[in-house]
Each structure stands twice: as C-alpha cells, then as structure tokens.
Scaffold this active site. Structure first.
Site, PDB file in Angstrom:
ATOM      1  N   SER A   1       0.918  -1.263  -0.164  1.00 54.76           N
ATOM      2  CA  SER A   1       0.019  -0.166   0.105  1.00 54.76           C
ATOM      3  C   SER A   1       0.970   1.448   0.187  1.00 54.76           C
ATOM      4  O   SER A   1       0.874   1.867  -1.307  1.00 54.76           O
ATOM      5  CB  SER A   1      -1.104  -0.019   1.645  1.00 54.76           C
TER       6      SER A   1
ATOM      7  N   ARG B   1       1.281   4.241  -2.815  1.00 60.61           N
ATOM      8  CA  ARG B   1       1.520   5.596  -2.734  1.00 60.61           C
ATOM      9  C   ARG B   1       1.844   6.513  -2.797  1.00 60.61           C
ATOM     10  O   ARG B   1       3.022   7.475  -3.566  1.00 60.61           O
ATOM     11  CB  ARG B   1       0.735   5.886  -1.535  1.00 60.61           C
TER      12      ARG B   1
ATOM     13  N   SER C   1     -13.275   0.675   1.842  1.00 62.94           N
ATOM     14  CA  SER C   1     -12.848  -0.243   1.168  1.00 62.94           C
ATOM     15  C   SER C   1     -11.993   1.916   1.378  1.00 62.94           C
ATOM     16  O   SER C   1     -12.191   2.799   0.825  1.00 62.94           O
ATOM     17  CB  SER C   1     -13.282   0.146  -0.367  1.00 62.94           C
TER      18      SER C   1
ATOM     19  N   GLN D   1      -9.053   1.733  -1.004  1.00 63.79           N
ATOM     20  CA  GLN D   1      -9.577   2.006  -2.745  1.00 63.79           C
ATOM     21  C   GLN D   1     -10.301   3.266  -2.832  1.00 63.79           C
ATOM     22  O   GLN D   1      -9.911   4.515  -3.230  1.00 63.79           O
ATOM     23  CB  GLN D   1      -9.462   0.925  -3.061  1.00 63.79           C
TER      24      GLN D   1
ATOM     25  N   ASP E   1      -6.892  -8.368   4.171  1.00 63.89           N
ATOM     26  CA  ASP E   1      -5.718  -9.539   2.650  1.00 63.89           C
ATOM     27  C   ASP E   1      -5.841 -10.903   3.678  1.00 63.89           C
ATOM     28  O   ASP E   1      -4.840 -12.059   3.338  1.00 63.89           O
ATOM     29  CB  ASP E   1      -4.625  -9.142   3.099  1.00 63.89           C
TER      30      ASP E   1
ATOM     31  N   ARG F   1      -2.442 -14.344  -2.734  1.00 65.63           N
ATOM     32  CA  ARG F   1      -2.518 -14.541  -1.509  1.00 65.63           C
ATOM     33  C   ARG F   1      -3.383 -16.087  -1.763  1.00 65.63           C
ATOM     34  O   ARG F   1      -2.873 -16.852  -0.083  1.00 65.63           O
ATOM     35  CB  ARG F   1      -3.466 -13.691  -0.916  1.00 65.63           C
TER      36      ARG F   1
HETATM   37  C1  S3P Z   1      -6.032  -1.139  -0.377  1.00 60.97           C
HETATM   38  C2  S3P Z   1      -7.037  -1.475   0.369  1.00 60.97           C
HETATM   39  C3  S3P Z   1      -7.612  -3.242   0.459  1.00 60.97           C
HETATM   40  C4  S3P Z   1      -6.348  -4.103   0.177  1.00 60.97           C
HETATM   41  C5  S3P Z   1      -5.202  -4.531  -0.791  1.00 60.97           C
HETATM   42  C6  S3P Z   1      -4.650  -3.029  -0.631  1.00 60.97           C
HETATM   43  C7  S3P Z   1      -4.794  -0.167  -0.354  1.00 60.97           C
HETATM   44  O1  S3P Z   1      -8.723  -3.164  -0.978  1.00 60.97           O
HETATM   45  O2  S3P Z   1      -7.303  -5.348  -0.098  1.00 60.97           O
HETATM   46  O3  S3P Z   1      -4.839  -5.420  -0.510  1.00 60.97           O
HETATM   47  O4  S3P Z   1      -3.574  -0.291  -0.584  1.00 60.97           O
HETATM   48  O5  S3P Z   1      -5.205   0.909  -0.348  1.00 60.97           O
HETATM   49  P1  S3P Z   1     -10.081  -2.634  -0.206  1.00 60.97           P
HETATM   50  O6  S3P Z   1      -9.613  -0.474   0.500  1.00 60.97           O
HETATM   51  O7  S3P Z   1     -10.660  -2.574  -1.671  1.00 60.97           O
HETATM   52  O8  S3P Z   1     -10.289  -3.134   0.450  1.00 60.97           O
END
Ligand code: S3P
Length: 451
Positions: free
Chosen positions: A29, A33, A174, A176, A327, A401
């Site tokens: 993550s 970023r 989420s 994301q 995850d 995974r």
């Molecule tokens: C992530 C958010 C998660 C996670 C993904 C990485 C991120 O997904 O499952 O592996 O870096 O923002 P979601 O936000 O869709 O749950």
C-alpha cells in the site's frame, strides 16, 4: 503486465521446524502511494525499501506514462522526479495494471480530475473486479467514463476539465475507494470531504499530510471518520522509508505458529492499527507472538515480531475487525485448520471481490486438502484438527494470497500441497520461496525461485 502466460505449479511439503530471522518486502500500500504522490509532487522524492513486485512496478509505469521520471539506484532506492499536480501529460498507450486493484483504482482517481484521456486494462482477475465503486464518485466530480458492462475493465476515462469537489460517504469499507476520491480531490478547487462509516487503512491520509497537503480527519457524533482535503496544494517531495508489509509478514507468522518446533523473527514490520487485526486474532487463538523493539519509522509504528510454534484454539473473529485484516483471511483459515475446534469468521463480503472470490477459493482449497469448512454468503467456519490433511491441488485463480496461504498449509500438513500457479506470487512477494527456503522450507516446482 502479467506474471507470464504459463502457469507454474508449485508444491510445499513439511520438512520440520522453521527457524531464523527474516525481512519481508516493503509494504504494498505504501509503495504504490510513494510512487503516486512522488509523481504528483514538484521535485525529487526518494523511496527506500520499495516493494519491487509486479503490482507496484505497474504503478511506476503508469506514473512514467504521465511524465514522472522514476529510476532505481544501485542500492535499491527509487528516485521519483515528480511532474506536479495539475501538470500530468496525456499517456500515449494503454495503461496496463496487470493484477493490481490498488494501482488502477487510485490512478483512476488521480487521472479523473486531470484534463487527460487514458485507457486502463488489466489481467483476467482485474478485469472481473468492480470498478463502479470508484468510477461512480469520479463521474460526480466530472470524469467521463466508458467502461465494459458493470463498469469492469477495460475502461477509458476523459478527466474533468473543471473538476468539482464532492462530499462522499464511502458505501463499503474500502481504502481504495476512499483514496481514489481523495486523490481526485487533490486537483479540485475547494474542499473534498470523504465520510468513512467504517475505518480502513489510513496510509493515503497520513502520507498526503506528509507531502504537505491540508488534510484533516475528525470523528463525527455517529463515530464516522470525516476526512476533509483542501484541493490544489503544492505537494512537497519526501524521503520515504517503506516499512515491511504486515500482509506479507502474515505468511511466516502463520507458518511459524503451525509448523512444530518453529521459532521465527520477522524484522521491521509495520504495525499501523488498521493493519494488525491478524496479529490480534492469532494472539487470541493462543499464538506465542512477541512484538519486540517497538519504534517509530516514517510516521508508522514498526516492530520485530517473534513467533513460536503454538497450540491454537478456534475463536469467533469479530466482524468489525475485518477491515484491519481483510487481506489476511486466507492465511488465517490455514491457522484455523490447526486450531482446536471451530474458527468462525463473519463479515467477509468484501472477500468476494478481491483478486479472486477469496471466500470460495479458500473454501475449495480447504476441501481439496481434507479440512472441514462451511461457507455462507459472508462467513467462513473452519474446523481444526482433522487427520491426514494435505495432498490436494489448489486453484489459485490468479490470486497471490491464495497461492501463498496454501503453500504455508503444505509446510505443516501431513501430505504435500500443490498450488496450480506459483508465478502469481510475484504480484506482491517475489522473494516468497527464497525467504521460506532460508527458514528451512522446501518447494518442488518449476518456479525459478523454488528451492
Ligand atoms: C488496499 C486496500 C484494500 C486491500 C488491498 C490494498 C490499499 O482493498 O485489500 O490489498 O492499499 O488501499 P480495499 O480498500 O478494496 O478493501
């Protein structure tokens, strides 16, 4: 980008105790970023310990395509010369994100409020995943979108000429979606507000603040996180130290708990409170897990984690813990197979829209290896302690995974466990087999890393 078209079956078998000290790769993550925010800053950002996996390298290519200069130095540090918020160039070719959900969703947010056109594609897994959750708020901000039915990839967007800041309540837990709206808000005049009823990982908020954005997080009377971002900041370049990924550390942690005689230390693992649900859960199950040498690094708490083989017991994992370990359920299911009694995992709806339908993929993999389990629409129950487990072949569905979790099963099961494609591991943890080989594990297969 893809890990290669020929599946490479890989098998793990029990070889005795796992012992030693390891470092898992940088957090996925934060790595995505770091590249994105470095590209949006004016000047030179550096990132040490960046995860060099297929997912993250796809993000580097996407940022290059809009004008950022990204280079790897001999010591592994990435140097990112940003193009600057508001100054992105229109990419020439399609943007191929391979398997990377985070990469594509956050990038669509960034591009969506820039006056550029772009087309996004992905592999078979990414092309099945829902993009409407990001594209819908982007449409409200002025982005034009053409996507395959149900808002799947491939998708073409034309970013807004005059983007509008919005107030958006995220309908599902989420990070994301939250991040895509915030990143779109960066290039809007005025204030973008994201309301998060259920807290998710906060790397976007923390890192944007570090890059100099005006971003404030409060909690309202209903207990929801309210994130307010002022648009059009000048982002200042940063020197980033990427801590080790707790989601990758999960594999040696669980392996050490279930392989008799094991004693493993994983160094420098990030302990962000929105990422540590698995550790809390495994400790509740009776895991001997010690967090040593806690310290702060790059705005995050990190620690060395020492794990010893333990007698585990089944528990109910609180549903509201799911976002902090979303995850990690596949590998928790493997730990549960070695616990006494049932482990009940509710609140798993989001697992259905990950790199695969992870709830189904885990259940089928457990069944293939003689481990009793029950799957409902949003829960999984695993009954531990079955006799003679292992011996099955697990379908990974292009899901890294799933592959790693079932290889961990093979390290402790009575019979070897095969995954149909070990190459998918390169998505997030390219050094998985060599790291485990160093701890004493053994793999059979045609994967180039296999030991
Ligand atoms: C992530 C958010 C998660 C996670 C993904 C990485 C991120 O997904 O499952 O592996 O870096 O923002 P979601 O936000 O869709 O749950």
């Amino acid at each position: 980008m893809s890990h290669g078209s020929t599946p490479a079956p890989l098998t793990a078998r029990a070889t005795g105790a796992l012992t030693g000290t390891v470092r898992v790769p940088g957090d996925k993550s934060i790595s995505h970023r770091a590249l994105m925010f470095g590209a949006l800053a004016v000047g030179r950002t550096t990132a040490k310990g960046l995860l060099e996996s297929e997912d993250v390298l796809a993000t580097a290519d996407a940022m290059r395509a809009v004008g950022a200069k990204i280079a790897r130095q001999d010591d592994g540090t990435y140097v990112i010369d940003g193009v600057g918020l508001g100054s992105l160039l229109e990419p020439e070719g399609v943007i191929d994100f391979g398997n990377a959900g985070t990469g594509v969703r956050l990038t669509m947010g960034i591009f969506g409020t820039h006056d550029i056109a772009a087309t996004f594609v992905g592999d078979a897994s990414l092309s099945k995943r829902p993009m409407g959750r990001v594209l819908d708020p982007l449409r409200d901000m002025g982005t034009n979108v053409i996507a395959r039915s149900g808002d799947r990839l491939p998708a073409s967007i034309r970013g807004a000429k005059q983007p509008l800041p919005i107030t958006y309540r995220v309908p599902m837990p989420s990070a994301q979606v939250k991040s895509a709206v915030l990143l779109a808000g960066l290039n809007c005049p005025g204030e973008t507000t994201v309301i998060e009823p259920i807290a998710t990982r906060d790397h976007t908020e923390k890192m944007l603040a570090g890059f100099g954005a005006d971003i404030k997080v409060t909690v309202n009377d209903a207990g929801e996180r309210v994130i307010k971002l002022q648009g059009q900041p000048e982002l200042k370049p940063q020197d980033i130290d990427v801590p080790a990924d707790p989601s990758s550390a999960a594999f040696p942690i669980v392996a050490a708990l279930i392989v008799p005689g094991s004693d493993v230390t994983i160094e420098n693992v990030m302990l962000n409170e929105h990422r540590t649900g698995l550790i809390t859960t495994l400790i509740e199950m009776g895991g001997d897990i010690e967090l040593m040498n806690k310290r702060s690094a790059g705005g995050e708490e990190v620690a060395d984690i020492r794990v010893k083989h333990s007698k585990l017991k089944g528990i109910t994992v609180p549903a509201d813990r799911a976002p902090s370990m979303i995850d990690e359920y596949p590998v928790l299911a493997i730990a549960a197979a070695f616990a006494e009694g049932d482990t009940f995992m509710p609140g798993l709806d989001e697992l259905r829209v990950k790199e695969s339908d992870r709830l189904a993929a885990v259940a089928r993999g457990l069944e293939a290896n003689g481990i009793p389990c029950t799957e409902t629409e949003d829960t999984l129950t695993v009954t531990g302690g079955a006799d003679q487990i292992g011996g099955g072949t697990v379908v990974t569905h292009l899901d890294h995974r799933i592959a790693m979790s079932f290889l961990v099963l093979g390290m402790a099961a009575h019979k070897p466990v095969t995954v149909d494609d070990g190459a998918v591991i390169a998505t997030s943890f390219p050094t998985f087999t060599s790291l485990f080989a160093g701890l004493g594990a053994e793999f059979l297969g045609n994967d180039s890393e296999a030991a």
